[in-house]
Design a protein around this motif. Sequence first.
Motif, PDB file in Angstrom:
ATOM      1  N   PHE A  59       0.188   7.715   8.494  1.00  0.00           N
ATOM      2  CA  PHE A  59       0.545   8.867   7.674  1.00  0.00           C
ATOM      3  C   PHE A  59       1.883   8.647   6.968  1.00  0.00           C
ATOM      4  CE2 PHE A  59      -1.851  10.130  11.382  1.00  0.00           C
ATOM      5  CZ  PHE A  59      -2.835  10.974  10.887  1.00  0.00           C
ATOM      6  N   ILE A  60       1.974   9.110   5.718  1.00  0.00           N
ATOM      7  CA  ILE A  60       3.226   9.084   4.965  1.00  0.00           C
ATOM      8  C   ILE A  60       3.462  10.470   4.380  1.00  0.00           C
ATOM      9  CG2 ILE A  60       4.391   8.213   2.899  1.00  0.00           C
ATOM     10  CD1 ILE A  60       3.116   5.583   3.275  1.00  0.00           C
ATOM     11  N   LEU A  63      -5.953  -6.064  10.507  1.00  0.00           N
ATOM     12  CA  LEU A  63      -5.267  -4.791  10.272  1.00  0.00           C
ATOM     13  C   LEU A  63      -4.389  -4.920   9.038  1.00  0.00           C
ATOM     14  CD1 LEU A  63      -4.194  -1.973  10.981  1.00  0.00           C
ATOM     15  CD2 LEU A  63      -2.522  -3.068  12.454  1.00  0.00           C
ATOM     16  N   LYS A  64      -3.673  -6.040   8.944  1.00  0.00           N
ATOM     17  CA  LYS A  64      -2.811  -6.245   7.789  1.00  0.00           C
ATOM     18  C   LYS A  64      -3.627  -6.349   6.508  1.00  0.00           C
ATOM     19  CE  LYS A  64       0.851  -8.401  10.507  1.00  0.00           C
ATOM     20  NZ  LYS A  64       1.845  -9.487  10.606  1.00  0.00           N
ATOM     21  N   LYS A  65      -4.790  -6.959   6.584  1.00  0.00           N
ATOM     22  CA  LYS A  65      -5.653  -7.051   5.415  1.00  0.00           C
ATOM     23  C   LYS A  65      -6.128  -5.668   4.978  1.00  0.00           C
ATOM     24  CE  LYS A  65      -7.367 -11.682   6.515  1.00  0.00           C
ATOM     25  NZ  LYS A  65      -8.545 -12.481   6.959  1.00  0.00           N
ATOM     26  N   ALA A  66      -6.471  -4.839   5.944  1.00  0.00           N
ATOM     27  CA  ALA A  66      -6.941  -3.484   5.630  1.00  0.00           C
ATOM     28  C   ALA A  66      -5.835  -2.672   4.988  1.00  0.00           C
ATOM     29  CB  ALA A  66      -7.435  -2.796   6.895  1.00  0.00           C
ATOM     30  N   ALA A  67      -4.623  -2.812   5.508  1.00  0.00           N
ATOM     31  CA  ALA A  67      -3.498  -2.048   4.976  1.00  0.00           C
ATOM     32  C   ALA A  67      -3.148  -2.484   3.562  1.00  0.00           C
ATOM     33  CB  ALA A  67      -2.289  -2.205   5.888  1.00  0.00           C
ATOM     34  N   LEU A  68      -3.543  -3.718   3.190  1.00  0.00           N
ATOM     35  CA  LEU A  68      -3.250  -4.222   1.861  1.00  0.00           C
ATOM     36  C   LEU A  68      -4.284  -3.778   0.833  1.00  0.00           C
ATOM     37  CD1 LEU A  68      -2.102  -7.841   2.757  1.00  0.00           C
ATOM     38  CD2 LEU A  68      -0.678  -5.961   1.961  1.00  0.00           C
ATOM     39  N   ASP A  69      -5.283  -3.032   1.261  1.00  0.00           N
ATOM     40  CA  ASP A  69      -6.329  -2.567   0.364  1.00  0.00           C
ATOM     41  C   ASP A  69      -6.071  -1.100   0.011  1.00  0.00           C
ATOM     42  OD1 ASP A  69      -8.575  -1.867  -1.011  1.00  0.00           O
ATOM     43  OD2 ASP A  69      -9.953  -2.902   0.339  1.00  0.00           O
ATOM     44  N   PRO A  70      -5.729  -0.783  -1.256  1.00  0.00           N
ATOM     45  CA  PRO A  70      -5.373   0.593  -1.641  1.00  0.00           C
ATOM     46  C   PRO A  70      -6.483   1.605  -1.405  1.00  0.00           C
ATOM     47  CG  PRO A  70      -4.779  -0.982  -3.352  1.00  0.00           C
ATOM     48  CD  PRO A  70      -5.636  -1.726  -2.368  1.00  0.00           C
ATOM     49  N   LYS A  85       2.802   3.396  -4.721  1.00  0.00           N
ATOM     50  CA  LYS A  85       4.032   3.400  -3.937  1.00  0.00           C
ATOM     51  C   LYS A  85       3.723   3.620  -2.463  1.00  0.00           C
ATOM     52  CE  LYS A  85       8.443   3.728  -2.971  1.00  0.00           C
ATOM     53  NZ  LYS A  85       9.336   2.543  -2.979  1.00  0.00           N
ATOM     54  N   SER A  86       2.802   4.537  -2.151  1.00  0.00           N
ATOM     55  CA  SER A  86       2.444   4.774  -0.753  1.00  0.00           C
ATOM     56  C   SER A  86       1.823   3.526  -0.148  1.00  0.00           C
ATOM     57  CB  SER A  86       1.468   5.955  -0.638  1.00  0.00           C
ATOM     58  OG  SER A  86       0.180   5.606  -1.113  1.00  0.00           O
ATOM     59  N   HIS A  87       1.044   2.822  -0.960  1.00  0.00           N
ATOM     60  CA  HIS A  87       0.423   1.576  -0.530  1.00  0.00           C
ATOM     61  C   HIS A  87       1.492   0.545  -0.177  1.00  0.00           C
ATOM     62  CE1 HIS A  87      -1.725  -2.283  -1.939  1.00  0.00           C
ATOM     63  NE2 HIS A  87      -2.053  -2.047  -0.681  1.00  0.00           N
ATOM     64  N   GLN A  88       2.572   0.490  -0.968  1.00  0.00           N
ATOM     65  CA  GLN A  88       3.685  -0.425  -0.698  1.00  0.00           C
ATOM     66  C   GLN A  88       4.395  -0.057   0.598  1.00  0.00           C
ATOM     67  OE1 GLN A  88       6.038  -0.042  -4.250  1.00  0.00           O
ATOM     68  NE2 GLN A  88       4.693  -1.352  -5.480  1.00  0.00           N
ATOM     69  N   ILE A  89       4.567   1.241   0.836  1.00  0.00           N
ATOM     70  CA  ILE A  89       5.215   1.696   2.073  1.00  0.00           C
ATOM     71  C   ILE A  89       4.366   1.329   3.283  1.00  0.00           C
ATOM     72  CG2 ILE A  89       5.983   3.733   3.367  1.00  0.00           C
ATOM     73  CD1 ILE A  89       6.614   5.052   0.671  1.00  0.00           C
ATOM     74  N   PHE A  90       3.034   1.579   3.183  1.00  0.00           N
ATOM     75  CA  PHE A  90       2.127   1.219   4.267  1.00  0.00           C
ATOM     76  C   PHE A  90       2.174  -0.279   4.551  1.00  0.00           C
ATOM     77  CE2 PHE A  90      -0.477   5.203   3.629  1.00  0.00           C
ATOM     78  CZ  PHE A  90      -0.382   5.624   4.942  1.00  0.00           C
TER      79      PHE A  90
END
Length: 367
Positions: free
Chosen positions: A328-329, A144-151, A125-130
């Motif tokens: 941060f979340i 950056l978007k690719k990195a954020a898509l990696d859990p 879920k946190s990964h989805q929010i990020f």
Amino acid sequence: MREQKKAVSEQKKSCVNCGAELKYKPGTTNITCEYCGHQETIIQDKNGFKELELKPYLQEMGAQSHSEKIMMLHCKNCGANQHVEENYKSLHCVYCTMPLIIEDAYKEDWILPGALIPFQFDQKKSHQIFSKWVKGLWFAPNNLKKAALDPQYTKGLYLPYWTFDAQLYANYRGQRGDYYYVSVPYTTTVNGKTVRRTRQERRTRWTSVSGHIQGFVDDTLIKASRQQENPIPKKISNWNLKALESFNTSFLAGFVTEKYTIPLKEGHLASTKEAEQIATNWARRDIGGDRQRVHDLQMSLSDETFKHILLPVYISSYRYSGKKYNFFINGQTGKISGGRPYSFWKIFFTVLLIICIIIVIYLLLDS
């Protein structure tokens, strides 16, 4: 007795079915096996969490009654002290992503947490929010978007805080300001003629006051780690402390726990300053009127207690052009905040496109 405490603190629970390590399942009171799905309920203290008397700890007496040793890993790059309640495999610092050397692990005393807010949602879920947040960023670099898509870049971290309770008493001296209005004559020009008129001006009548205030200061929250390089943003640092649960090491399973680096004594000094601000606000309210001035405040605190608590946050780190960015979340509320890089080329081509559109419009209008 002390050796038994150590064993309980660092004990890992294994699945009765397949032997895998059980980990805390966010949003529940269960630890679960990621392989076969077996779950066990975390048994919580029916008496709730305790407030510890502050004075013996500040005098370095009695501290051992609620302390034990914990296995720590120190990041030599950013200085964070971290504990992982699972079998060590390949570990990286949750703040700066630098590798942690497992052989450097050491045991260190800490004041046992009295309570914590468990994570309310999982890494997925946190990964989805990020991911949603990053996708909404204008001019963000594609990688950056690719990195954020990696859990793997998203880690759950329990942050250490101190909370302080106390009975507050204070005597104050100050002034009460009450508004009143007076008619003030003035002249103005209307149609070339001078006209005399009046207007209402607000003034303040000050009177000297003094008084006494008292009340209970509940759960003054003080950060217990310095986080000099990567401070947790204030935007996400709001937790509902009414949701605190009694501490149980099972809640830590599968997450990183940061050990406090701000000692109790320093945290107490910070909480005293917070209490002084609270007392000043109470004095202003007691003074009443339209404006208040507090010239002198003599405050004392009694029946002081404290807790060491842990609060949940998810962190994702990313390096771009040699610079590190943290996202941060809040692990309870889902609130998100973070730094971000910008893509020079995206901005450049956007500006270039706008200039081209302006030129085309100008040529069309001129033709």
